[in-house]
Scaffold this active site. Structure first.
Site, short mmCIF file in Angstrom:
data_model
loop_
_atom_site.label_atom_id
_atom_site.label_comp_id
_atom_site.label_asym_id
_atom_site.label_seq_id
_atom_site.Cartn_x
_atom_site.Cartn_y
_atom_site.Cartn_z
N TYR A 171 0.85 -1.21 0.00
CA TYR A 171 0.00 0.00 0.00
C TYR A 171 0.89 1.26 0.00
O TYR A 171 0.52 2.30 -0.55
CB TYR A 171 -0.96 -0.03 1.19
CG TYR A 171 -2.19 0.84 0.97
CD1 TYR A 171 -3.10 0.56 -0.05
CD2 TYR A 171 -2.44 1.94 1.78
CE1 TYR A 171 -4.22 1.35 -0.25
CE2 TYR A 171 -3.56 2.74 1.59
CZ TYR A 171 -4.44 2.44 0.57
OH TYR A 171 -5.55 3.24 0.38
N LYS A 178 -3.09 8.52 2.62
CA LYS A 178 -4.35 8.35 3.37
C LYS A 178 -4.21 8.90 4.80
O LYS A 178 -5.18 9.41 5.36
CB LYS A 178 -4.77 6.89 3.40
CG LYS A 178 -5.23 6.33 2.05
CD LYS A 178 -6.44 7.06 1.51
CE LYS A 178 -7.06 6.33 0.33
NZ LYS A 178 -8.06 7.13 -0.39
P1 NAP Z 1 -11.98 3.54 -8.68
O1 NAP Z 1 -13.30 3.04 -9.10
O2 NAP Z 1 -10.84 3.28 -9.60
O3 NAP Z 1 -12.09 5.10 -8.33
C1 NAP Z 1 -10.98 5.95 -8.22
C2 NAP Z 1 -11.37 7.22 -8.90
O4 NAP Z 1 -10.39 8.27 -8.70
C3 NAP Z 1 -11.53 7.05 -10.40
O5 NAP Z 1 -12.76 7.55 -10.80
C4 NAP Z 1 -10.37 7.87 -10.91
O6 NAP Z 1 -10.52 8.32 -12.23
C5 NAP Z 1 -10.36 9.00 -9.90
N1 NAP Z 1 -9.20 9.86 -10.08
C6 NAP Z 1 -7.88 9.52 -10.09
N2 NAP Z 1 -7.13 10.60 -10.35
C7 NAP Z 1 -7.99 11.64 -10.50
C8 NAP Z 1 -7.82 13.03 -10.80
N3 NAP Z 1 -6.61 13.57 -10.98
N4 NAP Z 1 -8.92 13.80 -10.91
C9 NAP Z 1 -10.15 13.28 -10.73
N5 NAP Z 1 -10.38 11.99 -10.46
C10 NAP Z 1 -9.31 11.17 -10.35
O7 NAP Z 1 -11.53 2.89 -7.27
P2 NAP Z 1 -12.19 2.89 -5.82
O8 NAP Z 1 -11.56 1.73 -5.14
O9 NAP Z 1 -13.66 2.99 -5.91
O10 NAP Z 1 -11.58 4.19 -5.15
C11 NAP Z 1 -12.38 5.22 -4.56
C12 NAP Z 1 -11.78 5.64 -3.23
O11 NAP Z 1 -11.95 4.57 -2.29
C13 NAP Z 1 -10.29 5.95 -3.26
O12 NAP Z 1 -10.03 7.05 -2.42
C14 NAP Z 1 -9.68 4.68 -2.66
O13 NAP Z 1 -8.41 4.90 -2.09
C15 NAP Z 1 -10.73 4.40 -1.61
N6 NAP Z 1 -10.70 3.05 -1.04
C16 NAP Z 1 -10.72 1.96 -1.83
C17 NAP Z 1 -10.70 0.70 -1.27
C18 NAP Z 1 -10.72 -0.53 -2.15
O14 NAP Z 1 -10.33 -1.59 -1.68
N7 NAP Z 1 -11.17 -0.42 -3.40
C19 NAP Z 1 -10.65 0.53 0.12
C20 NAP Z 1 -10.63 1.67 0.93
C21 NAP Z 1 -10.65 2.94 0.33
P3 NAP Z 1 -9.64 7.54 -13.37
O15 NAP Z 1 -10.22 6.18 -13.49
O16 NAP Z 1 -9.80 8.39 -14.55
O17 NAP Z 1 -8.20 7.52 -12.88
#
Ligand code: NAP
Length: 271
Positions: A171, A178
Protein backbone atom coordinates in the site's frame (compact mmCIF):
# COMPACT_ATOMS: atom_id res chain seq x y z
CA UNK A 1 -26.79 -15.46 5.31
CA UNK A 2 -24.82 -12.43 4.15
CA UNK A 3 -26.55 -12.62 0.75
CA UNK A 4 -29.94 -12.37 2.42
CA UNK A 5 -28.84 -9.37 4.48
CA UNK A 6 -27.53 -7.62 1.39
CA UNK A 7 -30.73 -8.24 -0.57
CA UNK A 8 -32.70 -6.68 2.25
CA UNK A 9 -30.27 -3.77 2.64
CA UNK A 10 -30.26 -2.96 -1.05
CA UNK A 11 -34.01 -2.70 -1.04
CA UNK A 12 -34.10 -0.09 1.76
CA UNK A 13 -35.44 3.21 0.47
CA UNK A 14 -36.64 6.40 2.18
CA UNK A 15 -37.16 10.09 1.62
CA UNK A 16 -34.50 11.09 4.16
CA UNK A 17 -32.43 12.81 1.45
CA UNK A 18 -35.36 14.06 -0.64
CA UNK A 19 -34.59 17.56 -1.91
CA UNK A 20 -30.88 17.16 -1.02
CA UNK A 21 -28.27 17.67 -3.69
CA UNK A 22 -24.90 15.97 -3.76
CA UNK A 23 -21.74 16.14 -5.84
CA UNK A 24 -19.84 12.87 -6.35
CA UNK A 25 -16.21 12.60 -7.41
CA UNK A 26 -14.67 9.28 -8.42
CA UNK A 27 -17.13 7.18 -10.40
CA UNK A 28 -15.04 5.27 -12.97
CA UNK A 29 -17.41 2.32 -13.49
CA UNK A 30 -20.12 0.26 -11.81
CA UNK A 31 -17.60 -1.31 -9.40
CA UNK A 32 -16.43 2.09 -8.10
CA UNK A 33 -17.07 2.81 -4.43
CA UNK A 34 -18.38 6.20 -5.55
CA UNK A 35 -21.05 4.39 -7.57
CA UNK A 36 -22.02 2.20 -4.60
CA UNK A 37 -22.47 5.36 -2.54
CA UNK A 38 -24.39 7.07 -5.35
CA UNK A 39 -26.88 4.23 -5.59
CA UNK A 40 -27.40 4.22 -1.81
CA UNK A 41 -27.99 7.97 -1.44
CA UNK A 42 -30.19 7.97 -4.52
CA UNK A 43 -32.37 5.26 -2.94
CA UNK A 44 -32.97 7.74 -0.11
CA UNK A 45 -34.07 10.51 -2.46
CA UNK A 46 -30.91 12.53 -3.15
CA UNK A 47 -30.27 14.20 -6.49
CA UNK A 48 -26.70 13.82 -7.72
CA UNK A 49 -24.17 15.49 -9.98
CA UNK A 50 -21.05 13.60 -11.06
CA UNK A 51 -17.54 14.83 -11.71
CA UNK A 52 -15.30 12.45 -13.65
CA UNK A 53 -11.72 12.73 -14.77
CA UNK A 54 -11.55 13.43 -18.50
CA UNK A 55 -13.78 12.75 -21.47
CA UNK A 56 -12.70 9.08 -21.73
CA UNK A 57 -14.91 8.29 -18.72
CA UNK A 58 -17.90 10.39 -19.78
CA UNK A 59 -19.85 7.74 -21.68
CA UNK A 60 -19.61 5.18 -18.86
CA UNK A 61 -20.60 7.66 -16.16
CA UNK A 62 -23.45 8.92 -18.35
CA UNK A 63 -24.81 5.37 -18.78
CA UNK A 64 -24.69 4.78 -15.01
CA UNK A 65 -26.21 8.18 -14.17
CA UNK A 66 -29.15 7.45 -16.49
CA UNK A 67 -30.13 4.53 -14.27
CA UNK A 68 -30.85 6.92 -11.37
CA UNK A 69 -34.13 8.80 -11.02
CA UNK A 70 -34.09 12.46 -12.13
CA UNK A 71 -31.46 14.33 -14.09
CA UNK A 72 -27.81 14.11 -13.01
CA UNK A 73 -25.52 16.83 -14.37
CA UNK A 74 -22.05 15.58 -15.41
CA UNK A 75 -18.83 17.57 -15.27
CA UNK A 76 -15.31 16.78 -16.40
CA UNK A 77 -12.69 17.58 -13.73
CA UNK A 78 -9.09 16.65 -13.05
CA UNK A 79 -8.77 17.53 -9.36
CA UNK A 80 -5.13 18.60 -9.78
CA UNK A 81 -6.28 21.50 -11.99
CA UNK A 82 -7.59 24.44 -9.96
CA UNK A 83 -9.33 26.01 -12.99
CA UNK A 84 -11.27 22.78 -13.60
CA UNK A 85 -12.31 22.55 -9.92
CA UNK A 86 -13.47 26.19 -10.02
CA UNK A 87 -15.42 25.55 -13.24
CA UNK A 88 -17.17 22.53 -11.68
CA UNK A 89 -18.45 24.56 -8.74
CA UNK A 90 -19.64 27.34 -11.07
CA UNK A 91 -21.63 24.72 -12.97
CA UNK A 92 -22.96 23.16 -9.74
CA UNK A 93 -24.16 26.59 -8.65
CA UNK A 94 -25.86 27.14 -12.02
CA UNK A 95 -27.47 23.67 -11.99
CA UNK A 96 -28.30 23.18 -8.29
CA UNK A 97 -28.09 26.65 -6.69
CA UNK A 98 -26.69 25.12 -3.51
CA UNK A 99 -25.14 21.86 -2.32
CA UNK A 100 -25.91 19.54 0.62
CA UNK A 101 -23.16 16.95 0.37
CA UNK A 102 -19.88 16.03 -1.28
CA UNK A 103 -18.45 12.54 -1.87
CA UNK A 104 -14.66 12.28 -2.30
CA UNK A 105 -13.66 8.90 -3.78
CA UNK A 106 -10.41 9.82 -5.49
CA UNK A 107 -6.97 8.31 -5.17
CA UNK A 108 -4.01 7.73 -7.42
CA UNK A 109 -0.38 6.64 -7.16
CA UNK A 110 2.13 5.48 -9.73
CA UNK A 111 2.10 1.70 -10.20
CA UNK A 112 5.78 1.46 -9.21
CA UNK A 113 4.97 3.11 -5.86
CA UNK A 114 2.33 0.48 -4.99
CA UNK A 115 4.82 -2.32 -4.52
CA UNK A 116 8.46 -2.78 -3.54
CA UNK A 117 10.07 -0.65 -0.81
CA UNK A 118 8.69 2.63 0.52
CA UNK A 119 12.30 3.77 0.90
CA UNK A 120 12.55 3.88 -2.90
CA UNK A 121 9.52 6.16 -3.41
CA UNK A 122 10.45 9.03 -5.72
CA UNK A 123 9.71 12.65 -4.81
CA UNK A 124 7.51 12.90 -7.90
CA UNK A 125 5.57 9.78 -6.95
CA UNK A 126 5.11 10.98 -3.38
CA UNK A 127 3.88 14.42 -4.44
CA UNK A 128 1.55 13.04 -7.12
CA UNK A 129 -0.08 10.56 -4.72
CA UNK A 130 -0.56 13.25 -2.06
CA UNK A 131 -1.79 15.85 -4.54
CA UNK A 132 -4.50 13.65 -6.06
CA UNK A 133 -5.43 11.60 -3.01
CA UNK A 134 -5.19 14.13 -0.16
CA UNK A 135 -4.86 17.77 -1.24
CA UNK A 136 -7.87 17.24 -3.53
CA UNK A 137 -10.06 17.01 -0.41
CA UNK A 138 -8.92 20.46 0.69
CA UNK A 139 -9.53 22.06 -2.68
CA UNK A 140 -12.90 20.32 -3.19
CA UNK A 141 -14.17 21.26 0.27
CA UNK A 142 -13.02 24.85 -0.23
CA UNK A 143 -14.97 24.98 -3.51
CA UNK A 144 -18.06 23.49 -1.88
CA UNK A 145 -18.04 25.77 1.19
CA UNK A 146 -20.09 28.69 -0.24
CA UNK A 147 -22.62 26.28 -1.75
CA UNK A 148 -22.96 24.43 1.56
CA UNK A 149 -23.50 27.79 3.28
CA UNK A 150 -26.35 28.52 0.89
CA UNK A 151 -27.92 25.22 1.98
CA UNK A 152 -27.44 26.02 5.69
CA UNK A 153 -24.73 23.37 6.11
CA UNK A 154 -23.24 20.35 4.43
CA UNK A 155 -21.72 16.92 4.84
CA UNK A 156 -18.55 15.52 3.26
CA UNK A 157 -17.41 11.91 3.11
CA UNK A 158 -13.89 10.95 2.00
CA UNK A 159 -12.89 7.35 1.36
CA UNK A 160 -9.85 6.04 3.16
CA UNK A 161 -8.16 2.76 4.10
CA UNK A 162 -6.49 1.13 7.11
CA UNK A 163 -3.10 1.41 5.38
CA UNK A 164 -3.06 4.97 6.80
CA UNK A 165 -2.36 3.71 10.33
CA UNK A 166 -0.99 0.17 9.90
CA UNK A 167 1.60 -1.12 7.50
CA UNK A 168 -0.19 -3.02 4.75
CA UNK A 169 2.19 -4.69 2.27
CA UNK A 170 2.40 -2.79 -1.04
CA UNK A 171 0.00 0.00 0.00
CA UNK A 172 3.13 2.08 0.56
CA UNK A 173 2.88 5.70 -0.64
CA UNK A 174 -0.91 5.49 -0.57
CA UNK A 175 -0.74 4.71 3.16
CA UNK A 176 1.07 8.00 3.71
CA UNK A 177 -1.39 9.85 1.48
CA UNK A 178 -4.35 8.35 3.37
CA UNK A 179 -2.80 9.38 6.72
CA UNK A 180 -2.64 12.92 5.35
CA UNK A 181 -6.21 12.66 4.05
CA UNK A 182 -7.48 11.54 7.47
CA UNK A 183 -5.68 14.38 9.22
CA UNK A 184 -7.29 16.66 6.63
CA UNK A 185 -10.72 15.29 7.57
CA UNK A 186 -10.13 16.36 11.18
CA UNK A 187 -8.70 19.81 10.41
CA UNK A 188 -11.38 20.58 7.85
CA UNK A 189 -14.07 19.42 10.29
CA UNK A 190 -12.63 21.78 12.89
CA UNK A 191 -12.51 24.72 10.46
CA UNK A 192 -16.04 24.31 9.18
CA UNK A 193 -18.07 22.93 12.07
CA UNK A 194 -19.42 26.35 13.07
CA UNK A 195 -20.96 26.60 9.62
CA UNK A 196 -22.75 23.28 10.18
CA UNK A 197 -20.46 21.64 7.65
CA UNK A 198 -19.40 18.13 8.71
CA UNK A 199 -16.42 16.24 7.32
CA UNK A 200 -15.93 12.52 7.94
CA UNK A 201 -13.84 9.68 6.59
CA UNK A 202 -15.10 6.23 5.73
CA UNK A 203 -12.44 3.53 5.94
CA UNK A 204 -13.55 0.64 3.76
CA UNK A 205 -12.16 -2.87 3.76
CA UNK A 206 -10.74 -3.96 0.39
CA UNK A 207 -13.23 -3.87 -2.49
CA UNK A 208 -12.38 -5.15 -5.96
CA UNK A 209 -12.23 -1.94 -8.02
CA UNK A 210 -10.05 -0.52 -10.80
CA UNK A 211 -7.88 1.47 -8.36
CA UNK A 212 -7.52 -1.50 -5.98
CA UNK A 213 -6.32 -3.78 -8.75
CA UNK A 214 -3.35 -1.45 -9.19
CA UNK A 215 -1.99 -2.57 -5.79
CA UNK A 216 0.44 -5.50 -6.03
CA UNK A 217 -1.04 -8.63 -4.39
CA UNK A 218 -4.56 -7.18 -4.05
CA UNK A 219 -6.15 -10.64 -4.28
CA UNK A 220 -4.08 -11.76 -1.28
CA UNK A 221 -5.22 -8.63 0.58
CA UNK A 222 -8.87 -9.61 -0.03
CA UNK A 223 -8.17 -13.14 1.14
CA UNK A 224 -6.38 -11.98 4.33
CA UNK A 225 -9.28 -9.71 5.21
CA UNK A 226 -11.80 -12.47 4.61
CA UNK A 227 -9.87 -14.91 6.80
CA UNK A 228 -9.22 -12.51 9.67
CA UNK A 229 -12.32 -10.30 9.84
CA UNK A 230 -14.77 -11.17 12.62
CA UNK A 231 -17.60 -11.35 10.07
CA UNK A 232 -15.56 -13.87 8.07
CA UNK A 233 -16.03 -12.19 4.70
CA UNK A 234 -15.14 -9.16 2.64
CA UNK A 235 -17.22 -6.01 2.78
CA UNK A 236 -19.83 -5.50 0.05
CA UNK A 237 -20.07 -2.34 -2.04
CA UNK A 238 -23.66 -1.90 -0.85
CA UNK A 239 -22.50 -1.90 2.77
CA UNK A 240 -20.01 0.88 2.07
CA UNK A 241 -22.79 2.77 0.27
CA UNK A 242 -25.20 2.40 3.19
CA UNK A 243 -22.62 3.62 5.73
CA UNK A 244 -21.80 6.61 3.52
CA UNK A 245 -25.52 7.38 3.31
CA UNK A 246 -25.59 7.49 7.11
CA UNK A 247 -22.64 9.90 7.25
CA UNK A 248 -24.09 12.13 4.52
CA UNK A 249 -27.57 12.24 6.02
CA UNK A 250 -29.03 14.07 9.04
CA UNK A 251 -28.98 10.68 10.84
CA UNK A 252 -25.31 11.44 11.68
CA UNK A 253 -25.83 15.14 12.48
CA UNK A 254 -23.76 14.92 15.70
CA UNK A 255 -20.73 13.29 14.04
CA UNK A 256 -17.82 15.16 12.47
CA UNK A 257 -14.07 14.65 12.06
CA UNK A 258 -14.44 10.89 12.53
CA UNK A 259 -13.24 7.89 10.59
CA UNK A 260 -15.89 5.18 10.35
CA UNK A 261 -14.57 1.66 9.66
CA UNK A 262 -16.70 -0.41 7.31
CA UNK A 263 -14.45 -3.44 7.17
CA UNK A 264 -16.37 -6.39 8.65
CA UNK A 265 -14.46 -5.74 11.88
CA UNK A 266 -10.97 -6.43 10.48
CA UNK A 267 -9.36 -3.48 12.30
CA UNK A 268 -10.10 -4.73 15.82
CA UNK A 269 -8.09 -7.93 15.39
CA UNK A 270 -4.64 -8.13 17.00
CA UNK A 271 -3.60 -11.35 15.32
P1 NAP B 1 -11.98 3.54 -8.68
O1 NAP B 1 -13.30 3.04 -9.10
O2 NAP B 1 -10.84 3.28 -9.60
O3 NAP B 1 -12.09 5.10 -8.33
C1 NAP B 1 -10.98 5.95 -8.22
C2 NAP B 1 -11.37 7.22 -8.90
O4 NAP B 1 -10.39 8.27 -8.70
C3 NAP B 1 -11.53 7.05 -10.40
O5 NAP B 1 -12.76 7.55 -10.80
C4 NAP B 1 -10.37 7.87 -10.91
O6 NAP B 1 -10.52 8.32 -12.23
C5 NAP B 1 -10.36 9.00 -9.90
N1 NAP B 1 -9.20 9.86 -10.08
C6 NAP B 1 -7.88 9.52 -10.09
N2 NAP B 1 -7.13 10.60 -10.35
C7 NAP B 1 -7.99 11.64 -10.50
C8 NAP B 1 -7.82 13.03 -10.80
N3 NAP B 1 -6.61 13.57 -10.98
N4 NAP B 1 -8.92 13.80 -10.91
C9 NAP B 1 -10.15 13.28 -10.73
N5 NAP B 1 -10.38 11.99 -10.46
C10 NAP B 1 -9.31 11.17 -10.35
O7 NAP B 1 -11.53 2.89 -7.27
P2 NAP B 1 -12.19 2.89 -5.82
O8 NAP B 1 -11.56 1.73 -5.14
O9 NAP B 1 -13.66 2.99 -5.91
O10 NAP B 1 -11.58 4.19 -5.15
C11 NAP B 1 -12.38 5.22 -4.56
C12 NAP B 1 -11.78 5.64 -3.23
O11 NAP B 1 -11.95 4.57 -2.29
C13 NAP B 1 -10.29 5.95 -3.26
O12 NAP B 1 -10.03 7.05 -2.42
C14 NAP B 1 -9.68 4.68 -2.66
O13 NAP B 1 -8.41 4.90 -2.09
C15 NAP B 1 -10.73 4.40 -1.61
N6 NAP B 1 -10.70 3.05 -1.04
C16 NAP B 1 -10.72 1.96 -1.83
C17 NAP B 1 -10.70 0.70 -1.27
C18 NAP B 1 -10.72 -0.53 -2.15
O14 NAP B 1 -10.33 -1.59 -1.68
N7 NAP B 1 -11.17 -0.42 -3.40
C19 NAP B 1 -10.65 0.53 0.12
C20 NAP B 1 -10.63 1.67 0.93
C21 NAP B 1 -10.65 2.94 0.33
P3 NAP B 1 -9.64 7.54 -13.37
O15 NAP B 1 -10.22 6.18 -13.49
O16 NAP B 1 -9.80 8.39 -14.55
O17 NAP B 1 -8.20 7.52 -12.88
Amino acid sequence: MSEKIMTENSAVTSNILKGKKGLVFGVANKRSIAWGISKAVSQHGAQLAFAYQGERLREGVEELAKTLPGHSPLYSCDVTKEDEVKAVYEKVEADFGSLDFLVHCIAFAKKEDLGGRVVDTSRDGFLLAHDISSYSLVTLVRGAEPLFEKAGGGSVVALTYLGSEKVVPNYNVMGMAKASLEAGVRYLASDLGKKNIRVNGLSAGPVNTLAARGIAGFTTMLENHRNRAPLGRNVELEEVGNAAFFLLSPLSSGITGEILYVDCGYRIMGA
